[in-house]
Design a protein around this motif. Structure first.
Motif, PDB file in Angstrom:
ATOM      1  N   GLU A  46       0.875  -1.168   0.000  1.00 48.66           N
ATOM      2  CA  GLU A  46       0.000   0.000   0.000  1.00 48.66           C
ATOM      3  C   GLU A  46       0.912   1.217   0.000  1.00 48.66           C
ATOM      4  O   GLU A  46       1.918   1.219   0.739  1.00 48.66           O
ATOM      5  CB  GLU A  46      -0.800  -0.022   1.308  1.00 48.66           C
ATOM      6  CG  GLU A  46      -2.149   0.631   1.245  1.00 48.66           C
ATOM      7  CD  GLU A  46      -2.857   0.487   2.607  1.00 48.66           C
ATOM      8  OE1 GLU A  46      -3.237   1.525   3.148  1.00 48.66           O
ATOM      9  OE2 GLU A  46      -2.949  -0.640   3.111  1.00 48.66           O
ATOM     10  N   LYS A  47       0.604   2.234  -0.805  1.00 50.82           N
ATOM     11  CA  LYS A  47       1.494   3.409  -0.864  1.00 50.82           C
ATOM     12  C   LYS A  47       1.496   4.149   0.477  1.00 50.82           C
ATOM     13  O   LYS A  47       0.461   4.263   1.137  1.00 50.82           O
ATOM     14  CB  LYS A  47       0.997   4.376  -1.952  1.00 50.82           C
ATOM     15  CG  LYS A  47       0.959   3.737  -3.320  1.00 50.82           C
ATOM     16  CD  LYS A  47       2.102   4.205  -4.191  1.00 50.82           C
ATOM     17  CE  LYS A  47       1.887   3.725  -5.607  1.00 50.82           C
ATOM     18  NZ  LYS A  47       2.889   2.785  -6.070  1.00 50.82           N
ATOM     19  N   LEU A  48       2.669   4.634   0.845  1.00 60.07           N
ATOM     20  CA  LEU A  48       2.782   5.418   2.075  1.00 60.07           C
ATOM     21  C   LEU A  48       2.596   6.886   1.726  1.00 60.07           C
ATOM     22  O   LEU A  48       3.204   7.383   0.778  1.00 60.07           O
ATOM     23  CB  LEU A  48       4.162   5.199   2.703  1.00 60.07           C
ATOM     24  CG  LEU A  48       4.477   3.765   3.147  1.00 60.07           C
ATOM     25  CD1 LEU A  48       5.933   3.635   3.541  1.00 60.07           C
ATOM     26  CD2 LEU A  48       3.584   3.359   4.309  1.00 60.07           C
ATOM     27  N   ILE A  49       1.766   7.555   2.488  1.00 57.20           N
ATOM     28  CA  ILE A  49       1.483   8.956   2.186  1.00 57.20           C
ATOM     29  C   ILE A  49       2.261   9.845   3.137  1.00 57.20           C
ATOM     30  O   ILE A  49       2.173   9.681   4.350  1.00 57.20           O
ATOM     31  CB  ILE A  49      -0.033   9.273   2.350  1.00 57.20           C
ATOM     32  CG1 ILE A  49      -0.901   8.183   1.698  1.00 57.20           C
ATOM     33  CG2 ILE A  49      -0.366  10.673   1.843  1.00 57.20           C
ATOM     34  CD1 ILE A  49      -0.934   8.163   0.205  1.00 57.20           C
ATOM     35  N   GLY A  50       3.011  10.808   2.585  1.00 60.01           N
ATOM     36  CA  GLY A  50       3.749  11.737   3.437  1.00 60.01           C
ATOM     37  C   GLY A  50       5.104  12.052   2.848  1.00 60.01           C
ATOM     38  O   GLY A  50       5.528  11.434   1.869  1.00 60.01           O
ATOM     39  N   SER A 165      -0.647   1.365   8.594  1.00 56.28           N
ATOM     40  CA  SER A 165      -0.473   1.677   7.168  1.00 56.28           C
ATOM     41  C   SER A 165       0.513   2.840   6.959  1.00 56.28           C
ATOM     42  O   SER A 165       0.830   3.200   5.839  1.00 56.28           O
ATOM     43  CB  SER A 165      -1.813   1.990   6.510  1.00 56.28           C
ATOM     44  OG  SER A 165      -2.262   3.244   6.955  1.00 56.28           O
ATOM     45  N   LYS A 166       0.992   3.442   8.069  1.00 56.23           N
ATOM     46  CA  LYS A 166       2.014   4.504   7.957  1.00 56.23           C
ATOM     47  C   LYS A 166       3.408   3.907   8.055  1.00 56.23           C
ATOM     48  O   LYS A 166       4.407   4.610   8.138  1.00 56.23           O
ATOM     49  CB  LYS A 166       1.840   5.510   9.099  1.00 56.23           C
ATOM     50  CG  LYS A 166       0.667   6.436   8.896  1.00 56.23           C
ATOM     51  CD  LYS A 166       0.638   7.443   9.997  1.00 56.23           C
ATOM     52  CE  LYS A 166      -0.059   8.704   9.539  1.00 56.23           C
ATOM     53  NZ  LYS A 166       0.127   9.781  10.498  1.00 56.23           N
ATOM     54  N   LEU A 202       3.594  -6.984  10.020  1.00 50.79           N
ATOM     55  CA  LEU A 202       4.186  -7.806   8.955  1.00 50.79           C
ATOM     56  C   LEU A 202       3.131  -8.385   8.007  1.00 50.79           C
ATOM     57  O   LEU A 202       3.425  -9.255   7.201  1.00 50.79           O
ATOM     58  CB  LEU A 202       5.014  -8.942   9.560  1.00 50.79           C
ATOM     59  CG  LEU A 202       6.126  -8.515  10.524  1.00 50.79           C
ATOM     60  CD1 LEU A 202       6.849  -9.719  11.086  1.00 50.79           C
ATOM     61  CD2 LEU A 202       7.140  -7.612   9.821  1.00 50.79           C
ATOM     62  N   ASN A 203       1.894  -7.903   8.153  1.00 49.09           N
ATOM     63  CA  ASN A 203       0.823  -8.399   7.266  1.00 49.09           C
ATOM     64  C   ASN A 203       0.778  -7.689   5.934  1.00 49.09           C
ATOM     65  O   ASN A 203       0.347  -8.250   4.936  1.00 49.09           O
ATOM     66  CB  ASN A 203      -0.548  -8.265   7.944  1.00 49.09           C
ATOM     67  CG  ASN A 203      -0.708  -9.286   9.043  1.00 49.09           C
ATOM     68  OD1 ASN A 203      -0.006 -10.292   9.054  1.00 49.09           O
ATOM     69  ND2 ASN A 203      -1.598  -9.021   9.985  1.00 49.09           N
ATOM     70  N   SER A 204       1.169  -6.418   5.930  1.00 45.61           N
ATOM     71  CA  SER A 204       1.245  -5.692   4.656  1.00 45.61           C
ATOM     72  C   SER A 204       2.436  -4.750   4.704  1.00 45.61           C
ATOM     73  O   SER A 204       2.949  -4.432   5.791  1.00 45.61           O
ATOM     74  CB  SER A 204      -0.047  -4.934   4.376  1.00 45.61           C
ATOM     75  OG  SER A 204      -0.188  -3.899   5.295  1.00 45.61           O
ATOM     76  N   ASN A 205       2.874  -4.325   3.529  1.00 49.19           N
ATOM     77  CA  ASN A 205       4.085  -3.496   3.421  1.00 49.19           C
ATOM     78  C   ASN A 205       5.274  -4.099   4.167  1.00 49.19           C
ATOM     79  O   ASN A 205       6.014  -3.397   4.857  1.00 49.19           O
ATOM     80  CB  ASN A 205       3.825  -2.065   3.920  1.00 49.19           C
ATOM     81  CG  ASN A 205       3.162  -1.218   2.843  1.00 49.19           C
ATOM     82  OD1 ASN A 205       2.992  -1.670   1.709  1.00 49.19           O
ATOM     83  ND2 ASN A 205       2.791  -0.005   3.184  1.00 49.19           N
TER      84      ASN A 205
END
Ligand SMILES: Nc1nc2c(ncn2[C@@H]2O[C@H](COP(=O)(O)OP(=O)(O)OP(=O)(O)O)[C@@H](O)[C@H]2O)c(=O)[nH]1
Ligand SMILES: [Mg+2]
Length: 226
Positions: A46-50, A165-166, A202-205
């Motif tokens: 998932e793309k990281l925003i920032g 997600s961050k 460790l489930n995503s990204n």
């Protein structure tokens, strides 16, 4: 007919000996486990925003290599070899991959020593848009003490962030990790943390990669930022 059977049964003694030597060899070969170098791998991404990035991680995991890669100075740093990092400030810079560009705010490259956990981890986790945590995946797999220390830091991060997600977790040095053919290095690590609260990180990204490989790094940056 009888003559033929007799002929097949009476094997000369030296041939019988050869056959006995081959039996254990054939058994050993049939149970042989093929060990290979783990390939780069990842969970769903998932793309990281920032724009501001806090790069945290274990000593020698590749934090500086990662930052230098983003700055387009990765190959030079690789040649220089491991220097160790105290606390290096860096200015705002633009990361370019192909025709895409991504501006990253200035910050501090901190060494992975334990003393820095209290000082920087909490501050980074609060003040940065994005948190990247790096560990050496080969050591994690093969060295239980290193695994324990890494898990303690994952636990700390998990307790200090609300939004996973961050965050992105990078298992570097995948090019040194040996696994059995058919296994996945990502799954091996996930199994170690099964049922721990920080397993969610460790489930995503979660990436297993070689940070000194340009192709791996470009893929990583494309998935995370661009
Ligand atoms: N083979 C391989 N070497 C790597 C990888 N990532 C980093 N390295 C090398 O490992 C060494 C340590 O990397 P650094 O980026 O300096 O590690 P660090 O996390 O900044 O270390 P500290 O600042 O001491 O905490 C360097 O020589 C890197 O070129 C990788 O994925 N594979
Ligand atoms: Mg460093």
């Amino acid at each position: 007919m009888v003559e033929f059977l007799l002929a097949t049964i009476t094997v000369p003694a030296y041939h019988q000996q050869e056959a006995w030597i081959w039996i254990p060899i054939l058994i050993a070969v049939s149970t042989l486990v093929v060990v290979i170098v783990a390939a780069s791998d990842e969970t769903k991404t998932e793309k990281l925003i920032g724009k501001s990035i806090g790069v945290l991680g274990m000593i020698g995991a590749g934090k500086t290599q990662f930052l230098k890669n983003l700055q387009g100075k990765g190959q030079e740093y690789k040649k220089e070899g491991y220097q160790g990092t105290g606390k290096d400030e860096y200015q705002e810079f633009t990361c370019s991959i192909g025709d895409k560009q991504y501006k990253i705010k200035g910050g501090t490259d901190i060494g992975g020593v334990e003393d820095n956990i209290k000082t920087f981890y909490e501050k980074f986790l609060k003040s940065k848009d994005i948190c990247i945590f790096l560990f050496d995946i080969q050591k994690y797999k093969d060295d239980s003490k290193y695994r324990m220390d890494t898990n303690a830091r994952l636990d700390f991060i998990n307790n200090h962030i609300e939004d996973a997600s961050k965050c992105a977790i990078i298992g570097s040095h995948v090019d040194k990790a040996k696994i059995k053919k058919g296994q996945s290095i990502i799954t091996i690590v996930q199994k170690f943390v099964k049922e721990k609260e920080y397993a969610r990180l460790l489930n995503s990204n979660f990436f297993a990669c070689n940070l000194t490989n340009e192709e791996d790094m470009n893929k990583l940056v494309n998935k995370l930022f661009l």
